[in-house]
Motif scaffolding. Structure first.
Motif, PDB file in Angstrom:
ATOM      1  N   CYS A   9      63.994   1.138  64.199  1.00  0.00           N
ATOM      2  CA  CYS A   9      63.257   2.121  64.982  1.00  0.00           C
ATOM      3  C   CYS A   9      61.929   2.517  64.067  1.00  0.00           C
ATOM      4  O   CYS A   9      61.923   2.670  63.097  1.00  0.00           O
ATOM      5  N   CYS A  15      61.144   7.421  73.099  1.00  0.00           N
ATOM      6  CA  CYS A  15      62.654   7.442  73.909  1.00  0.00           C
ATOM      7  C   CYS A  15      63.018   8.914  74.098  1.00  0.00           C
ATOM      8  O   CYS A  15      63.621   9.135  75.129  1.00  0.00           O
ATOM      9  N   MET A  51      66.147   2.611  76.564  1.00  0.00           N
ATOM     10  CA  MET A  51      65.941   1.011  76.330  1.00  0.00           C
ATOM     11  C   MET A  51      64.909   0.521  77.177  1.00  0.00           C
ATOM     12  O   MET A  51      64.278  -0.217  76.535  1.00  0.00           O
ATOM     13  N   GLU A  52      64.514   1.156  78.231  1.00  0.00           N
ATOM     14  CA  GLU A  52      63.368   0.510  79.033  1.00  0.00           C
ATOM     15  C   GLU A  52      61.987   0.766  78.441  1.00  0.00           C
ATOM     16  O   GLU A  52      61.253   0.167  78.657  1.00  0.00           O
ATOM     17  N   CYS A  54      61.422   1.479  75.113  1.00  0.00           N
ATOM     18  CA  CYS A  54      61.480   1.302  73.572  1.00  0.00           C
ATOM     19  C   CYS A  54      60.591  -0.215  73.325  1.00  0.00           C
ATOM     20  O   CYS A  54      61.187  -0.976  73.703  1.00  0.00           O
ATOM     21  N   GLU A  57      62.881  -2.582  70.991  1.00  0.00           N
ATOM     22  CA  GLU A  57      64.155  -2.887  71.486  1.00  0.00           C
ATOM     23  C   GLU A  57      65.313  -2.701  70.126  1.00  0.00           C
ATOM     24  O   GLU A  57      65.888  -3.448  70.189  1.00  0.00           O
ATOM     25  N   CYS A  58      65.190  -1.419  69.906  1.00  0.00           N
ATOM     26  CA  CYS A  58      66.094  -1.165  68.809  1.00  0.00           C
ATOM     27  C   CYS A  58      67.423  -0.205  69.358  1.00  0.00           C
ATOM     28  O   CYS A  58      68.112   0.316  68.596  1.00  0.00           O
ATOM     29  N   ASN A  60      70.790  -0.169  71.259  1.00  0.00           N
ATOM     30  CA  ASN A  60      71.797  -1.048  71.722  1.00  0.00           C
ATOM     31  C   ASN A  60      73.004  -0.142  72.184  1.00  0.00           C
ATOM     32  O   ASN A  60      73.188   1.087  71.842  1.00  0.00           O
TER      33      ASN A  60
END
Length: 83
Positions: A9, A15, A51-52, A54, A57-58, A60
């Motif tokens: 992050c 987010c 998630m869309e 970020c 892509e951190c 999960n």
């Protein structure tokens, strides 16, 4: 399962405002997701909005907190009833 934010992050702040359940907040060093509030956007959207957006892509699925779609929907309904 609820989602988690990894150490990758970069605290970009994108987010947190996307979460319809206000499950994302600033932790001691990076953003964190409250598993009691995270429904993976079930009840709101087809995909988790955090998630869309970020850029690194951190975010999960948290393997330590498995939840079925039915459990996520039940959590969503409980959260909505409490508003």
């Amino acid at each position: 399962m609820s989602l988690e934010i990894t150490d990758e992050c970069i605290n970009c702040d994108v987010c947190e405002p996307e979460c319809p359940n206000e499950a994302i907040s600033m932790g001691p060093e990076i953003y964190v997701i409250d598993p009691n509030l995270c429904t993976e956007c079930v009840g709101h959207f087809d995909t988790p909005q955090c998630m869309e957006v970020c850029p690194v892509e951190c975010i999960n699925k948290d393997p330590a907190k498995p939840e079925t779609q039915d459990e996520l929907m039940a959590k969503y309904e409980k959260l909505q009833a409490g508003k």
